[in-house]
Write a protein that holds these residues in place. Sequence first.
Motif, short mmCIF file in Angstrom:
data_model
loop_
_atom_site.label_atom_id
_atom_site.label_comp_id
_atom_site.label_asym_id
_atom_site.label_seq_id
_atom_site.Cartn_x
_atom_site.Cartn_y
_atom_site.Cartn_z
N GLN A 96 40.96 47.40 48.45
CA GLN A 96 42.31 46.89 48.63
C GLN A 96 42.19 45.72 49.60
O GLN A 96 41.86 45.91 50.77
CB GLN A 96 43.23 47.99 49.20
N CYS B 270 44.66 46.14 43.99
CA CYS B 270 43.57 47.12 44.05
C CYS B 270 42.55 46.76 42.98
O CYS B 270 42.91 46.50 41.82
CB CYS B 270 44.10 48.53 43.81
N CYS C 272 45.15 53.16 47.12
CA CYS C 272 44.70 53.20 45.74
C CYS C 272 43.53 54.17 45.67
O CYS C 272 42.70 54.21 46.61
CB CYS C 272 44.26 51.78 45.33
#
Lengths: 119, 114
Positions: free
Chosen positions: A6, A23, A92
């Motif tokens: 990220q 992401c 994520c």
Amino acid sequence: AQTVTQSQPEMSVQEAETVTLSCTYDTSESDYYLFWYKQPPSRQMILVIRQEAYKQQNATENRFSVNFQKAAKSFSLKISDSQLGDAAMYFCAYRSSPLTQGGSEKLVFGKGTKLTVNP
Amino acid sequence: DTAVSQTPKYLVTQMGNDKSIKCEQNLGHDTMYWYKQDSKKFLKIMFSYNNKELIINETVPNRFSPKSPDKAHLNLHINSLELGDSAVYFCASSRWGLSYNEQFFGPGTRLTVL
């Protein structure tokens, strides 16, 4: 081993506006699952949305939607009509398919993006 | 009803002590996990148990010993605590093998080692 990146440590958005969190991931597997989790200041981990890699259609949950680009290994989260309650850390995460030989059911997380919502 | 519960929520202790964190889930899941979230908020898997059997052990020091007395419980015992063990520890559970299984997380235990 799978990795999740990220690239935005922090993001901010005005209330009622739209924001996209990025992401990317790295894997050699063809079947897997991707998730976005939200962690508000209460620190409770809350599942926001999930995507199966074999599905081409992007997942949507109310104001939350994803842009899943399998070839690019990208999985961004779009939050529409941002609300003050959306302020949180967003993670994520990647998980192998249970059908993958040697696949693990562990979640591999990115480092998170802190989202601030300005009134 | 709390789906995944952890006790205690906060734990403050001295270096060198031994402490335990307990986790219970009432979702009927057969797989449980421990994750560690460090001071920079990075979350990483530590252990996973499926039907009381250890299936994931991610290069965690031997001072950490998980124990699963039954499918609904996964406890974490830490010996000889060190400053670097200070973190938030999350327990999670899921149903093994389902293609779309979600991991449900507990509220976390914030461990502070002084």
